[in-house]
Design a protein around this motif. Structure first.
Motif, short mmCIF file in Angstrom:
data_model
loop_
_atom_site.label_atom_id
_atom_site.label_comp_id
_atom_site.label_asym_id
_atom_site.label_seq_id
_atom_site.Cartn_x
_atom_site.Cartn_y
_atom_site.Cartn_z
N ALA A 139 0.83 -1.21 0.00
CA ALA A 139 0.00 0.00 0.00
C ALA A 139 0.86 1.25 0.00
O ALA A 139 0.56 2.23 -0.70
N ILE A 140 1.93 1.24 0.78
CA ILE A 140 2.85 2.39 0.81
C ILE A 140 3.50 2.57 -0.56
O ILE A 140 3.63 3.69 -1.07
N GLY A 141 3.89 1.44 -1.17
CA GLY A 141 4.50 1.51 -2.50
C GLY A 141 3.57 2.12 -3.54
O GLY A 141 3.99 2.95 -4.36
N ALA A 142 2.30 1.73 -3.51
CA ALA A 142 1.32 2.28 -4.46
C ALA A 142 1.10 3.78 -4.21
O ALA A 142 0.92 4.56 -5.14
N ALA A 143 1.13 4.17 -2.94
CA ALA A 143 0.87 5.57 -2.58
C ALA A 143 1.97 6.50 -3.09
O ALA A 143 1.70 7.61 -3.53
N ILE A 144 3.23 6.06 -3.03
CA ILE A 144 4.35 6.95 -3.37
C ILE A 144 4.85 6.73 -4.79
O ILE A 144 5.77 7.43 -5.23
N LEU B 128 3.27 -2.47 -9.23
CA LEU B 128 4.07 -3.28 -8.31
C LEU B 128 3.53 -3.17 -6.89
O LEU B 128 3.38 -4.18 -6.18
N GLY B 129 3.21 -1.94 -6.48
CA GLY B 129 2.64 -1.74 -5.15
C GLY B 129 1.31 -2.44 -4.98
O GLY B 129 1.09 -3.13 -3.97
N PHE B 130 0.44 -2.31 -5.97
CA PHE B 130 -0.87 -2.98 -5.90
C PHE B 130 -0.69 -4.50 -5.87
O PHE B 130 -1.43 -5.22 -5.20
N CYS C 103 -3.10 5.76 3.97
CA CYS C 103 -3.95 5.40 5.12
C CYS C 103 -4.31 3.91 5.11
O CYS C 103 -4.54 3.30 6.16
N VAL C 104 -4.35 3.32 3.91
CA VAL C 104 -4.67 1.90 3.80
C VAL C 104 -3.60 1.05 4.48
O VAL C 104 -3.90 0.01 5.08
N ALA C 105 -2.35 1.50 4.40
CA ALA C 105 -1.26 0.76 5.05
C ALA C 105 -1.50 0.68 6.56
O ALA C 105 -1.28 -0.37 7.17
N ALA C 106 -1.95 1.79 7.15
CA ALA C 106 -2.25 1.78 8.58
C ALA C 106 -3.46 0.89 8.89
O ALA C 106 -3.49 0.20 9.91
#
Length: 377
Positions: free
Chosen positions: A278-283, A292-294, A358-361
């Motif tokens: 989730a963090i990877g997709a966000a940034i 890749l993040g998804f 926020c999804v990562a949290a």
């Protein structure tokens, strides 16, 4: 036990999982069109998705009754009911029409979701084998196929209603492969005094977080690719498709992993992996990095919900299983509609990058829930 053997033992429910995946993959890849079609902003569109929760609430009470009345035919009837309503979102021209369509889809999809998960739990008890991950993997297969096909159809300029009609016809055809579905186990009517509240709440919360995490990608990844990163409609459709591919891999692999490691340990590891994705997709600065993040996110979250439901089936008595699964499944299924609403509100004010952060949290909330799972009797 091999994957093919697991699917052979549960071919009826596995087909139903494909059906549910076909609809939600089509829906996810159609979000940009549907949103424009009804003239809704991010916050309004996300809020409209909550209308599905009304139908889900009805499904929570109605599905066990349907299962008792129709027995072995309940899953096929629920499938045909769901398939008949497939086209409704493509016909909606206003927020009100869209909300009404989603309410009916919540009822039909929720009913099928409860029945098919309960049937898998029955089969797990009958055969003494873990089957939940393999069946949920079939959802991901249907989801991936329909998301990719919808993306190609959009790229070719095909009217959305044709896509939804085609999927509806596919559901009718698939319903004929549900012959031989296992007769449901004897059920109670909720009046026997069986205490299932605590297992349902804990396992339902785990499934809720998992499905909320999954739903953020299903409903908003196409918009993130197309709007934030400037991708085409086909590029956008690859966002939910990537989720579907890695969730398929994760769930089919989870069928093997859960036979070697404890279910609690698998959920903990999966939650951490999903948060990283989730963090990877966000940034992500480009669409390939977002994919890749998804993908990593899907690989992790794929097994959390199925294992949560499998644990619940082990914690409650056989006669209370459908009632317990219906409650937990609907709690979890509500995540598909709560999450997009929250994502819409966050996106409207802070953008989709912050929303996916926020999804990562969110997915890390599974960690304390795992510690609260009751001991198996």
């Amino acid at each position: 036990m091999s994957l093919t053997h697991a699917l052979s033992l549960s071919r009826g429910p596995a087909t139903a999982f494909v059906v549910v995946g076909l609809f939600w993959g089509t829906f996810a890849a159609s979000v940009p069109v549907l949103k424009d079609q009804i003239g809704a902003g991010d916050a309004v569109f996300g809020t409209l998705l909550l209308a599905t929760s009304i139908g889900l609430g009805l499904a929570m009470w109605g599905a066990p009754l349907l299962d008792r009345l129709l027995g072995a035919q309940s899953m096929r009837v629920a499938t045909l009911f769901f398939g008949a309503l497939f086209i409704l979102p493509s016909l909606a021209q206003s927020p009100a029409m869209f909300a009404g369509a989603l309410m009916l889809l919540g009822l039909s999809s929720g009913t099928l979701d409860v029945v098919m998960n309960a049937r898998v739990s029955d089969l797990e008890s009958l055969h003494g084998k873990s089957l939940m991950n393999a069946n949920h993997g079939m959802f991901s297969v249907g989801y991936t196929i329909s998301a990719v096909l919808t993306g190609y159809a959009r790229e070719a300029g095909m009217p959305l209603i044709y896509v939804f009609v085609a999927m509806s016809v596919a559901v009718v055809i698939l319903s004929f492969f549900m012959k031989g579905t296992t007769q449901p186990a004897a059920q109670d009517d909720g009046q026997t005094g069986t205490n299932i509240l605590w297992p349902v709440l804990i396992c339902g919360a785990i499934v809720l977080v998992a499905f909320m995490t999954e739903a953020t990608v299903e409903a908003w990844s196409a918009l993130h690719i197309e709007r934030t990163l400037g991708g085409s409609p086909m590029d956008g459709a690859l966002g939910p498709a990537m989720l579907g591919v890695t969730m398929t891999i994760g769930r089919f692999s989870g069928q093997v992993v859960t036979e070697r490691y404890s279910e609690n340990s698998v959920i903990i590891a999966a939650s951490i992996i999903s948060a990283i994705g989730a963090i990877g997709a966000a940034i992500a600065p480009t669409a390939p990095l977002a994919y890749l993040g998804f993908g990593v996110m899907g690989l992790g979250v794929s097994v959390i919900g199925p294992i949560g439901l499998a644990i619940l089936g082990q914690l409650v008595p056989e006669h209370a299983r459908v009632r317990a699964v219906s409650r937990a499944a609907v709690i979890g299924f509500a995540g598909f509609f709560i999450a997009p609403m929250v994502m819409g509100l966050i996106s409207e004010s802070h953008g989709l990058r912050i929303a996916f952060g926020c999804v990562a949290a969110l997915v890390l909330l599974v960690l304390p829930l795992v510690k609260a799972i009751p001991a198996k009797s």
